[in-house]
Structure formats: C-alpha cells, structure tokens
Scaffold this motif. Structure first.
Motif, PDB file in Angstrom:
ATOM      1  N   PHE A 250      17.451 -46.598 -13.495  1.00 24.58           N
ATOM      2  CA  PHE A 250      18.416 -46.286 -14.549  1.00 24.58           C
ATOM      3  C   PHE A 250      19.178 -44.996 -14.231  1.00 24.58           C
ATOM      4  CE2 PHE A 250      19.180 -43.898 -18.527  1.00 24.58           C
ATOM      5  CZ  PHE A 250      20.159 -44.712 -19.082  1.00 24.58           C
ATOM      6  N   PHE A 251      18.458 -43.951 -13.817  1.00 20.65           N
ATOM      7  CA  PHE A 251      19.112 -42.682 -13.496  1.00 20.65           C
ATOM      8  C   PHE A 251      19.989 -42.814 -12.242  1.00 20.65           C
ATOM      9  CE2 PHE A 251      15.373 -40.663 -15.815  1.00 20.65           C
ATOM     10  CZ  PHE A 251      16.128 -40.385 -16.944  1.00 20.65           C
ATOM     11  N   ALA A 252      19.596 -43.672 -11.300  1.00 18.34           N
ATOM     12  CA  ALA A 252      20.433 -43.913 -10.122  1.00 18.34           C
ATOM     13  C   ALA A 252      21.761 -44.541 -10.531  1.00 18.34           C
ATOM     14  CB  ALA A 252      19.700 -44.815  -9.128  1.00 18.34           C
ATOM     15  N   ALA A 253      21.713 -45.448 -11.510  1.00 18.74           N
ATOM     16  CA  ALA A 253      22.944 -46.050 -12.025  1.00 18.74           C
ATOM     17  C   ALA A 253      23.828 -44.993 -12.684  1.00 18.74           C
ATOM     18  CB  ALA A 253      22.614 -47.165 -13.010  1.00 18.74           C
ATOM     19  N   LEU A 254      23.220 -44.100 -13.457  1.00 17.39           N
ATOM     20  CA  LEU A 254      23.995 -43.023 -14.093  1.00 17.39           C
ATOM     21  C   LEU A 254      24.648 -42.126 -13.038  1.00 17.39           C
ATOM     22  CD1 LEU A 254      21.746 -41.846 -17.084  1.00 17.39           C
ATOM     23  CD2 LEU A 254      23.745 -43.360 -17.123  1.00 17.39           C
ATOM     24  N   ALA A 255      23.928 -41.863 -11.947  1.00 19.75           N
ATOM     25  CA  ALA A 255      24.487 -41.031 -10.880  1.00 19.75           C
ATOM     26  C   ALA A 255      25.649 -41.738 -10.194  1.00 19.75           C
ATOM     27  CB  ALA A 255      23.391 -40.688  -9.860  1.00 19.75           C
ATOM     28  N   GLY A 256      25.513 -43.035  -9.945  1.00 22.05           N
ATOM     29  CA  GLY A 256      26.558 -43.769  -9.248  1.00 22.05           C
ATOM     30  C   GLY A 256      27.787 -44.023 -10.079  1.00 22.05           C
ATOM     31  N   LEU A 257      27.648 -43.942 -11.387  1.00 23.11           N
ATOM     32  CA  LEU A 257      28.748 -44.241 -12.296  1.00 23.11           C
ATOM     33  C   LEU A 257      30.005 -43.434 -11.991  1.00 23.11           C
ATOM     34  CD1 LEU A 257      29.018 -46.094 -14.841  1.00 23.11           C
ATOM     35  CD2 LEU A 257      28.547 -44.057 -16.214  1.00 23.11           C
ATOM     36  N   VAL A 258      29.843 -42.204 -11.477  1.00 26.67           N
ATOM     37  CA  VAL A 258      30.978 -41.296 -11.314  1.00 26.67           C
ATOM     38  C   VAL A 258      31.529 -41.271  -9.884  1.00 26.67           C
ATOM     39  CG1 VAL A 258      30.029 -39.823 -13.122  1.00 26.67           C
ATOM     40  CG2 VAL A 258      29.546 -39.276 -10.746  1.00 26.67           C
ATOM     41  N   ASN A 259      30.889 -41.959  -8.943  1.00 24.05           N
ATOM     42  CA  ASN A 259      31.265 -41.801  -7.541  1.00 24.05           C
ATOM     43  C   ASN A 259      32.715 -42.180  -7.255  1.00 24.05           C
ATOM     44  OD1 ASN A 259      28.864 -40.732  -6.586  1.00 24.05           O
ATOM     45  ND2 ASN A 259      27.955 -42.728  -6.188  1.00 24.05           N
TER      46      ASN A 259
ATOM     47  N   ALA B 183      10.277 -38.541 -10.708  1.00 27.05           N
ATOM     48  CA  ALA B 183       9.362 -38.783  -9.594  1.00 27.05           C
ATOM     49  C   ALA B 183       8.237 -37.756  -9.576  1.00 27.05           C
ATOM     50  CB  ALA B 183      10.134 -38.751  -8.275  1.00 27.05           C
ATOM     51  N   ALA B 184       8.586 -36.505  -9.852  1.00 27.00           N
ATOM     52  CA  ALA B 184       7.578 -35.446  -9.812  1.00 27.00           C
ATOM     53  C   ALA B 184       6.520 -35.612 -10.899  1.00 27.00           C
ATOM     54  CB  ALA B 184       8.260 -34.082  -9.941  1.00 27.00           C
ATOM     55  N   TYR B 185       6.928 -36.155 -12.052  1.00 27.16           N
ATOM     56  CA  TYR B 185       5.990 -36.283 -13.179  1.00 27.16           C
ATOM     57  C   TYR B 185       5.484 -37.707 -13.369  1.00 27.16           C
ATOM     58  CZ  TYR B 185       7.067 -31.491 -14.480  1.00 27.16           C
ATOM     59  OH  TYR B 185       7.195 -30.125 -14.476  1.00 27.16           O
ATOM     60  N   GLY B 186       5.727 -38.572 -12.389  1.00 24.82           N
ATOM     61  CA  GLY B 186       5.138 -39.903 -12.410  1.00 24.82           C
ATOM     62  C   GLY B 186       5.678 -40.837 -13.469  1.00 24.82           C
ATOM     63  N   ALA B 187       6.975 -40.776 -13.751  1.00 27.16           N
ATOM     64  CA  ALA B 187       7.579 -41.679 -14.728  1.00 27.16           C
ATOM     65  C   ALA B 187       7.635 -43.101 -14.166  1.00 27.16           C
ATOM     66  CB  ALA B 187       8.986 -41.200 -15.080  1.00 27.16           C
ATOM     67  N   PRO B 188       7.708 -44.114 -15.024  1.00 22.11           N
ATOM     68  CA  PRO B 188       7.818 -45.496 -14.533  1.00 22.11           C
ATOM     69  C   PRO B 188       9.058 -45.666 -13.652  1.00 22.11           C
ATOM     70  CG  PRO B 188       7.291 -45.467 -16.871  1.00 22.11           C
ATOM     71  CD  PRO B 188       7.589 -44.050 -16.491  1.00 22.11           C
TER      72      PRO B 188
ATOM     73  N   LEU C 128      19.195 -33.713  -1.342  1.00 23.64           N
ATOM     74  CA  LEU C 128      20.474 -34.411  -1.476  1.00 23.64           C
ATOM     75  C   LEU C 128      21.136 -34.100  -2.817  1.00 23.64           C
ATOM     76  CD1 LEU C 128      20.542 -37.238  -3.405  1.00 23.64           C
ATOM     77  CD2 LEU C 128      19.005 -38.029  -1.622  1.00 23.64           C
ATOM     78  N   THR C 129      20.325 -33.782  -3.828  1.00 23.37           N
ATOM     79  CA  THR C 129      20.883 -33.391  -5.125  1.00 23.37           C
ATOM     80  C   THR C 129      21.616 -32.063  -5.025  1.00 23.37           C
ATOM     81  OG1 THR C 129      19.125 -34.560  -6.310  1.00 23.37           O
ATOM     82  CG2 THR C 129      20.315 -32.860  -7.524  1.00 23.37           C
ATOM     83  N   ILE C 130      21.000 -31.101  -4.338  1.00 19.68           N
ATOM     84  CA  ILE C 130      21.595 -29.764  -4.193  1.00 19.68           C
ATOM     85  C   ILE C 130      22.865 -29.836  -3.349  1.00 19.68           C
ATOM     86  CG2 ILE C 130      21.260 -27.453  -3.261  1.00 19.68           C
ATOM     87  CD1 ILE C 130      19.776 -28.011  -5.875  1.00 19.68           C
ATOM     88  N   VAL C 131      22.796 -30.508  -2.210  1.00 19.91           N
ATOM     89  CA  VAL C 131      23.964 -30.593  -1.332  1.00 19.91           C
ATOM     90  C   VAL C 131      25.090 -31.364  -2.021  1.00 19.91           C
ATOM     91  CG1 VAL C 131      24.827 -31.415   0.886  1.00 19.91           C
ATOM     92  CG2 VAL C 131      22.549 -30.418   0.741  1.00 19.91           C
ATOM     93  N   GLY C 132      24.739 -32.418  -2.748  1.00 22.45           N
ATOM     94  CA  GLY C 132      25.750 -33.208  -3.442  1.00 22.45           C
ATOM     95  C   GLY C 132      26.446 -32.460  -4.564  1.00 22.45           C
ATOM     96  N   ALA C 133      25.857 -31.342  -5.009  1.00 16.47           N
ATOM     97  CA  ALA C 133      26.461 -30.543  -6.084  1.00 16.47           C
ATOM     98  C   ALA C 133      27.494 -29.553  -5.568  1.00 16.47           C
ATOM     99  CB  ALA C 133      25.371 -29.785  -6.846  1.00 16.47           C
TER     100      ALA C 133
ATOM    101  N   LEU D 210      23.083 -33.875 -12.591  1.00 19.67           N
ATOM    102  CA  LEU D 210      22.082 -33.981 -13.662  1.00 19.67           C
ATOM    103  C   LEU D 210      21.314 -35.297 -13.562  1.00 19.67           C
ATOM    104  CD1 LEU D 210      24.123 -32.560 -16.686  1.00 19.67           C
ATOM    105  CD2 LEU D 210      22.260 -31.435 -15.444  1.00 19.67           C
ATOM    106  N   ALA D 211      22.033 -36.394 -13.249  1.00 21.63           N
ATOM    107  CA  ALA D 211      21.366 -37.694 -13.129  1.00 21.63           C
ATOM    108  C   ALA D 211      20.399 -37.709 -11.948  1.00 21.63           C
ATOM    109  CB  ALA D 211      22.405 -38.802 -12.977  1.00 21.63           C
ATOM    110  N   LEU D 212      20.818 -37.137 -10.821  1.00 19.09           N
ATOM    111  CA  LEU D 212      19.933 -37.070  -9.654  1.00 19.09           C
ATOM    112  C   LEU D 212      18.747 -36.146  -9.923  1.00 19.09           C
ATOM    113  CD1 LEU D 212      22.580 -36.910  -6.777  1.00 19.09           C
ATOM    114  CD2 LEU D 212      21.106 -38.836  -7.353  1.00 19.09           C
ATOM    115  N   SER D 213      18.999 -35.063 -10.649  1.00 15.19           N
ATOM    116  CA  SER D 213      17.899 -34.157 -11.011  1.00 15.19           C
ATOM    117  C   SER D 213      16.885 -34.876 -11.891  1.00 15.19           C
ATOM    118  CB  SER D 213      18.444 -32.932 -11.748  1.00 15.19           C
ATOM    119  OG  SER D 213      19.336 -32.195 -10.924  1.00 15.19           O
TER     120      SER D 213
END
Length: 392
Positions: free
Chosen positions: A121-130, A110-115, A187-192, A101-104
């Motif tokens: 921030f979302f990368a940190a949320l994704a890494g939190l569980v590794n 990125a697709a919608y041009g967010a800052p 990488l999001t799909i494969v990582g799931a 979900l965090a990677l998604s």
C-alpha cells in the motif's frame, strides 16, 4: 551635492564566477533529475530483498513494484493538474516530499514488523507522484537551458539516468545484504534530494497562460506517446526477460547480465553521443532510429544465439537516448506552455505503460511470444511515423 561612489561600482566582473553562477542551477537540475529516479531504479532489488526477508519469497517485491507503477499511471495527470496554481519547482518539492514520507512509512513498517500488505500500500502511495514529479522537473529545464542547448542537456540527463539504473540496483543489493531496511532507508534519503536541490524558476507558473479546457492529448502528441510505449515495452521485455533468455541458452540465471549490461552500456553511449552532437533529430533520422530498435527487438525475438541476441540488445540500447531526447523536444513544441508538465508527465507514464505491457505479456505468454508481439508493436509505430514523415 557630493555623490558618494560605492567602491564596488567599478569592481571588475569575474567571468569565471559569472559563468559558474549561471551553470549552478543547471547542475542542480541534473542532480535532481538523477536522484529523482533512484527509488524506481533501486526499488526492484530493495523491495525483493525486503519481501524475501519477511515472507521468504521475492514475489512480494514484484507486487510492490507493480503497485508503484500502476499508481504512477493513475496519478500522473490528476496530480499535475492539482498543482497548476503552483510553480513547477514548488510542485516538485511537494510531490517528492509526499514520496519520501511514503517510502519512510515502508521503512518504519519493515522495522516494526507490520503486515506485508501495508508495504504494498505504501509503495503505491510512493509511486502515485512519480509521473507528475517528472513532468514538473522536465518543464523546469526550459528555464535553465536555452533551446539551442536542450538536446545536449537532455542527452546528459539520459546518460545520467542510465547510469542511475545501472548503479542503483548494485548499491541496493550491497546494502540489502547487510539489511533490507538499510537499503530502503538509503534509497529514501537519496530520492529526497530533488526536494532540496531543485532550482527555483519563478517564471515556471503553469497558470501564466489562459486555461484551455479538454484533453491536452492531440493526434501528434498521442503518436509520440505511442512510440514511447512501444520503446518502453521493448526495453522492459529484454530487461525483465533477461533471466529467461539466459536459461533458454543453457546458462545460469545470474548470467542474465550478458543481456542487461550491453543494453545499459549502449544506452549510455547513445546518451553521450546525443550530448556531444547537440542537434535536433530530423523525422527521417527518427524513422531510422525506430527501425533500428525494431531490428534489435526482432533479433532478440529470433532466439537464434547468444551473440545475435546481444547484438539485438545493443541496437535497442544505442537508440534509446536519441529517441527519448527527440520525444521530449517534440512534445515540448507540441504542448501549450502552461500544460507542459502535464504532457511530460504523460511521456513518463507512457514509458511506464510500456513496462506494464511487457510485464503482463511475460506473465501470460512465453518470452519468445512477448518479444514477437513487442517487435510487431515497434514495427507498427515505425511505419506510422514513416508515413507521417512522408506526408510532411
């Protein structure tokens, strides 16, 4: 009274089918182990390409990786402890789902041009569980590989892991040239995949034994974790400093592969060797492995010539899988059964701390100074393990 005889009662057992049914959970574990690492392996390239397309600078990609790695260190133990009332398989599925979900969210941002800070921030949320996810996954292996075959299983896993870290960046680079968002989506799909394929191990309950309060880190466990930190720093210093090494010797930055490819190939060879050998390593042999890694780091630190540096990287890579296998098997014995996921999460975190240490040194000091300090750290843990082996 007439008893009906079921036609399948005397049906002969197919040995091949029975063997396949026993092996299939282990195969699923190997696939889960391999794909679990894809976001971390492909992340540096995919994140750098994304940052380049948005900000015009690749440094944003490094910031995303740093955020992911720091979050892993922070979240490893708390998240593992939160999942104590779950089976390891369930805990892993939930953690991988969180990461997906965090990677998604990064893909959508990125697709919608967010800052760009939102992506960090979302990368940190994704890494939190590794770290916690690896802890659960490693503890599951004990239920599908007997103790006599654990060295082989861990050797195969180490080999597949190295292949992941070789191939995933290449795939990310290829997809990233088409679209950085496409590389992130892949990488999001494969990582799931681990959330879908990880085998169930009903007995893998972390609460099967009485809970013992306090830290799980004893003196022996801390010693092996320190070895993992030193080894992780040695490998990271070469991998992260590969471009600087190429430039130091007068080559183009692209020729950094002269140092990273031998490192990866020798580590794959080491994983294959430990899989074929399928034996526990003695403490004396471990001391030799650590000495070889120390020598490899020292040769790289000499900055003498390309050939000497490549020999150093080959030595480091050759013992990487045997040492990782020994650490895993030893911590398996030292950890209380109900706290193994926690200890294995610490092992993965120790490697991450080594990467952070090497990155920090390369940020504030030159490559030669970093390699010298890493060599000194390797020498310290080698001497410490040798002294401990002599006492035993």
């Amino acid at each position: 009274m007439i008893t009906q005889h079921h036609p399948s009662a005397n049906r002969p057992v197919d040995p091949l089918a029975e063997q396949t049914s026993r092996r299939w959970p282990l195969v699923r574990w190997f696939i889960s182990s391999t794909t679990l690492n894809v976001p971390q392996a492909a992340g540096p390239v995919a994140f750098s390409l994304l940052a380049l397309s948005i900000t015009g600078d690749t440094s944003g990609g490094a910031a995303m990786i740093l955020a992911m790695t720091l979050a892993q260190v922070i979240g490893a133990i708390p998240l593992t402890r939160i999942g104590r009332k779950l089976t390891s398989a369930t805990g892993l599925r939930l953690l991988v789902t969180w990461r997906t979900l965090a990677l998604s969210a990064i893909v959508l941002a990125a697709a919608y041009g967010a800052p760009f800070p939102w992506m960090i921030f979302f990368a940190a949320l994704a890494g939190l569980v590794n770290g916690a996810a690896y802890g659960h996954l490693r503890s599951i292996l004990n239920h599908f590989a007997p103790a006599s075959k654990l060295p082989r299983a861990l050797g195969i896993a180490a080999t597949l892991n190295e292949m992941t870290f070789v191939l995933a960046p290449v795939a990310a680079s290829g997809l990233g040239t088409i679209s950085p968002v496409l590389a992130l989506f892949a990488l999001t799909i494969v990582g799931a995949i681990p959330a879908l394929l990880v085998p169930n191990a009903a007995a893998a309950h972390i609460t099967d034994a009485p809970q013992i309060p306090g830290s799980v880190v004893t003196g022996p466990i801390a010693l092996w974790l320190a070895c993992a930190i030193a080894g992780g720093a040695a490998v990271a210093a070469v991998e992260i400093g590969a471009v600087a090494l190429a430039i130091n010797f007068g080559y183009e930055p692209a020729l950094a592969i002269m140092f990273t490819v031998p490192l990866c190939l020798s580590s794959v060879a080491g994983g294959i060797w430990i899989s074929v050998r399928n034996r526990r390593t003695t403490h004396r042999t471990v001391v030799c492995y650590l000495a070889i890694m120390t020598l490899g780091a020292a040769l790289a630190a000499l900055d003498h010539s390309v050939s000497v540096t490549i020999i150093g990287t080959l030595l480091i890579g050759a013992v990487l899988a045997p040492l990782a296998t020994h650490y895993s098997l030893t911590l398996d014995e030292l950890a209380p059964p109900h706290r193994r996921p926690e200890v294995f999460a610490l092992l993965r975190t120790a490697n991450a701390v080594g990467v952070i240490l090497a990155s920090a040194l390369l940020t504030v000091a030159s490559l030669s100074v970093t390699l010298i300090l890493v060599t000194a750290l390797m020498l310290v843990v080698t001497v410490t393990i040798a002294a401990a082996a002599a006492r035993n």
